[in-house]
Design a protein around this motif. Structure first.
Motif, PDB file in Angstrom:
ATOM      1  N   PHE A  94      -9.168 -10.237  21.304  1.00  0.00           N
ATOM      2  CA  PHE A  94      -8.279  -9.077  21.472  1.00  0.00           C
ATOM      3  C   PHE A  94      -7.716  -8.610  20.135  1.00  0.00           C
ATOM      4  O   PHE A  94      -7.546  -7.412  19.904  1.00  0.00           O
ATOM      5  CB  PHE A  94      -7.145  -9.427  22.442  1.00  0.00           C
ATOM      6  CG  PHE A  94      -7.560  -9.410  23.877  1.00  0.00           C
ATOM      7  CD1 PHE A  94      -7.710  -8.212  24.562  1.00  0.00           C
ATOM      8  CD2 PHE A  94      -7.818 -10.593  24.545  1.00  0.00           C
ATOM      9  CE1 PHE A  94      -8.097  -8.195  25.895  1.00  0.00           C
ATOM     10  CE2 PHE A  94      -8.212 -10.585  25.872  1.00  0.00           C
ATOM     11  CZ  PHE A  94      -8.353  -9.376  26.556  1.00  0.00           C
ATOM     12  N   ARG A  95      -7.441  -9.545  19.238  1.00  0.00           N
ATOM     13  CA  ARG A  95      -6.936  -9.177  17.920  1.00  0.00           C
ATOM     14  C   ARG A  95      -7.981  -8.395  17.125  1.00  0.00           C
ATOM     15  O   ARG A  95      -7.672  -7.397  16.471  1.00  0.00           O
ATOM     16  CB  ARG A  95      -6.543 -10.448  17.154  1.00  0.00           C
ATOM     17  CG  ARG A  95      -6.037 -10.212  15.743  1.00  0.00           C
ATOM     18  CD  ARG A  95      -4.744  -9.440  15.733  1.00  0.00           C
ATOM     19  NE  ARG A  95      -4.246  -9.266  14.382  1.00  0.00           N
ATOM     20  CZ  ARG A  95      -3.180  -8.546  14.064  1.00  0.00           C
ATOM     21  NH1 ARG A  95      -2.491  -7.939  15.027  1.00  0.00           N
ATOM     22  NH2 ARG A  95      -2.782  -8.431  12.814  1.00  0.00           N
ATOM     23  N   THR A  96      -9.233  -8.846  17.209  1.00  0.00           N
ATOM     24  CA  THR A  96     -10.314  -8.135  16.519  1.00  0.00           C
ATOM     25  C   THR A  96     -10.512  -6.750  17.105  1.00  0.00           C
ATOM     26  O   THR A  96     -10.734  -5.773  16.367  1.00  0.00           O
ATOM     27  CB  THR A  96     -11.616  -8.945  16.635  1.00  0.00           C
ATOM     28  OG1 THR A  96     -11.416 -10.247  16.084  1.00  0.00           O
ATOM     29  CG2 THR A  96     -12.747  -8.261  15.885  1.00  0.00           C
ATOM     30  N   LEU A  97     -10.437  -6.638  18.438  1.00  0.00           N
ATOM     31  CA  LEU A  97     -10.558  -5.321  19.066  1.00  0.00           C
ATOM     32  C   LEU A  97      -9.436  -4.398  18.619  1.00  0.00           C
ATOM     33  O   LEU A  97      -9.662  -3.203  18.350  1.00  0.00           O
ATOM     34  CB  LEU A  97     -10.533  -5.480  20.587  1.00  0.00           C
ATOM     35  CG  LEU A  97     -10.619  -4.187  21.403  1.00  0.00           C
ATOM     36  CD1 LEU A  97     -11.926  -3.461  21.124  1.00  0.00           C
ATOM     37  CD2 LEU A  97     -10.472  -4.486  22.893  1.00  0.00           C
ATOM     38  N   LEU A  98      -8.241  -4.925  18.490  1.00  0.00           N
ATOM     39  CA  LEU A  98      -7.107  -4.116  18.051  1.00  0.00           C
ATOM     40  C   LEU A  98      -7.280  -3.679  16.600  1.00  0.00           C
ATOM     41  O   LEU A  98      -7.057  -2.510  16.252  1.00  0.00           O
ATOM     42  CB  LEU A  98      -5.813  -4.913  18.218  1.00  0.00           C
ATOM     43  CG  LEU A  98      -4.512  -4.187  17.888  1.00  0.00           C
ATOM     44  CD1 LEU A  98      -4.293  -3.020  18.832  1.00  0.00           C
ATOM     45  CD2 LEU A  98      -3.328  -5.140  17.946  1.00  0.00           C
ATOM     46  N   ASN A 140     -12.490  -4.934   4.105  1.00  0.00           N
ATOM     47  CA  ASN A 140     -12.382  -3.807   5.028  1.00  0.00           C
ATOM     48  C   ASN A 140     -12.395  -4.368   6.447  1.00  0.00           C
ATOM     49  O   ASN A 140     -13.416  -4.348   7.141  1.00  0.00           O
ATOM     50  CB  ASN A 140     -13.543  -2.826   4.807  1.00  0.00           C
ATOM     51  CG  ASN A 140     -13.245  -1.453   5.355  1.00  0.00           C
ATOM     52  OD1 ASN A 140     -12.460  -1.308   6.289  1.00  0.00           O
ATOM     53  ND2 ASN A 140     -13.860  -0.435   4.788  1.00  0.00           N
ATOM     54  N   PHE A 141     -11.250  -4.845   6.871  1.00  0.00           N
ATOM     55  CA  PHE A 141     -11.188  -5.572   8.134  1.00  0.00           C
ATOM     56  C   PHE A 141     -11.367  -4.668   9.341  1.00  0.00           C
ATOM     57  O   PHE A 141     -11.888  -5.117  10.377  1.00  0.00           O
ATOM     58  CB  PHE A 141      -9.850  -6.305   8.229  1.00  0.00           C
ATOM     59  CG  PHE A 141      -9.697  -7.393   7.216  1.00  0.00           C
ATOM     60  CD1 PHE A 141     -10.303  -8.626   7.391  1.00  0.00           C
ATOM     61  CD2 PHE A 141      -8.954  -7.182   6.059  1.00  0.00           C
ATOM     62  CE1 PHE A 141     -10.164  -9.626   6.452  1.00  0.00           C
ATOM     63  CE2 PHE A 141      -8.815  -8.180   5.112  1.00  0.00           C
ATOM     64  CZ  PHE A 141      -9.425  -9.408   5.293  1.00  0.00           C
ATOM     65  N   GLY A 142     -10.945  -3.425   9.266  1.00  0.00           N
ATOM     66  CA  GLY A 142     -11.118  -2.512  10.387  1.00  0.00           C
ATOM     67  C   GLY A 142     -12.579  -2.241  10.685  1.00  0.00           C
ATOM     68  O   GLY A 142     -13.031  -2.354  11.825  1.00  0.00           O
TER      69      GLY A 142
END
Length: 315
Positions: free
Chosen positions: A50-54, A281-283
């Motif tokens: 969920f954190r990665t999706l956010l 570039n984490f997003g």
């Protein structure tokens, strides 16, 4: 004469209150026993998902970034429009198809040898499993030494056999390096495939072989008419497992080539790692990770549908 009430009382000696208390104690015990596993699954799998999706919905250019504007699906569209992404996806599909096909063919051959009535068959089965038991990082370091252009065993062996005259840089060419990584991956994974198929071979009734011998059927016909149809469920399971594992290959690439040379071995998962952690570039990296998840789910759904069809055809 024994009444119904007395019979029930004898069959159920514990009163309802004690039974309820016993079930409550068992429920509490089960809860406390399952709690560590539930916390671990939540902390290691569910929360990071969920954190990665956010994060994939925001522009996060640094681990310490405070200004992270919401960009919606722009990170996904940016990846889908990137030539580097499609190039890495093509290399990943090539790695997956070639390695899985070779592992399936060699695994079937090894399974046939392990299923043969040989002396000390248990010893051969033990020896075959050794490559699979070796950790992937150790396997990658071993093959990297074998491929070494100066002192590698492969160059020395091929030169002694007269196949090459000069030592070759096996990991110096982009296309050749990817194929050499496939060889290392195949060497490690063939035992796993062989034992999956061996389980399928041992489940084939011997009466089928005896009937084929009475009909004077030769081995190619026996393999085509008996062995292969009976191995369809095992082959389908192997295809599902190996396709998913090969598609998300990372560790052997990281240990052997670091995606080089000239991005020749940069698979899609390694590209996601570079985007998120090397480029910070984490997003975009998070969006790429979810694109990989969608592709793997699609491949798994296709294979599982094939598996169901194959099982229905055998009924």
């Amino acid at each position: 004469m024994v009444t119904v009430a007395s019979a029930k009382k004898k069959a159920d000696p514990l009163p309802p209150v004690k039974r309820r208390r016993g079930s409550e104690r068992q429920g509490r015990l089960a809860f406390w026993l399952l709690l560590p596993a539930a916390v671990t699954v939540f902390g290691v799998i569910i929360y990071p998902m969920f954190r990665t999706l956010l994060v994939s919905l925001f522009q996060v250019d640094s681990a310490l970034a405070t200004d992270t504007p919401f960009v919606g699906l722009d990170n996904y569209l940016r990846m889908l429009a990137s030539p580097a992404f499609w190039a890495s996806l093509g290399r990943t599909l090539y790695f997956t198809l070639v390695s899985t096909a070779i592992e399936l063919v060699l695994g079937l051959a090894v399974a046939g040898l392990l299923n043969a009535k040989l002396k000390a068959r248990w010893l051969f089965r033990t020896i075959v499993v050794i490559p699979w038991a070796i950790p992937t990082i150790v396997n990658a370091a071993m093959w990297k030494g074998i491929y070494n252009a100066q002192y590698g065993a492969l160059n020395a062996l091929l030169q002694q056999w007269g196949i090459i005259t000069d030592y070759k840089v096996w990991l110096g060419d982009p296309t050749l390096a990817l194929n050499m990584v496939i060889v290392a991956d195949v060497w490690k994974t063939v035992p796993l495939v062989a034992f999956f198929l061996l389980a399928g071979l041992t489940s084939i009734p011997t009466e089928l072989y005896e009937a084929a011998k009475l009909d004077r059927a030769r081995w190619p016909r026996i393999f085509r008419s008996i062995v292969l149809p009976m191995l369809v469920p095992s082959i389908s399971i192997v295809l599902v497992l190996r396709t998913v594992e090969a598609f998300k290959v990372f560790d052997i690439i990281y240990a052997m080539t670091r995606g080089g040379p000239v991005n020749g071995t940069t698979t899609v998962t390694y590209y996601a790692y570079q985007t998120a952690f090397s480029d910070q570039n984490f997003g975009v990296g998070s969006a790429l990770s979810y694109i990989i998840v969608v592709i793997i789910l699609a491949l798994s759904a296709i294979y599982l549908r094939m598996l169901r069809k194959s099982e229905m055809s055998l009924l």
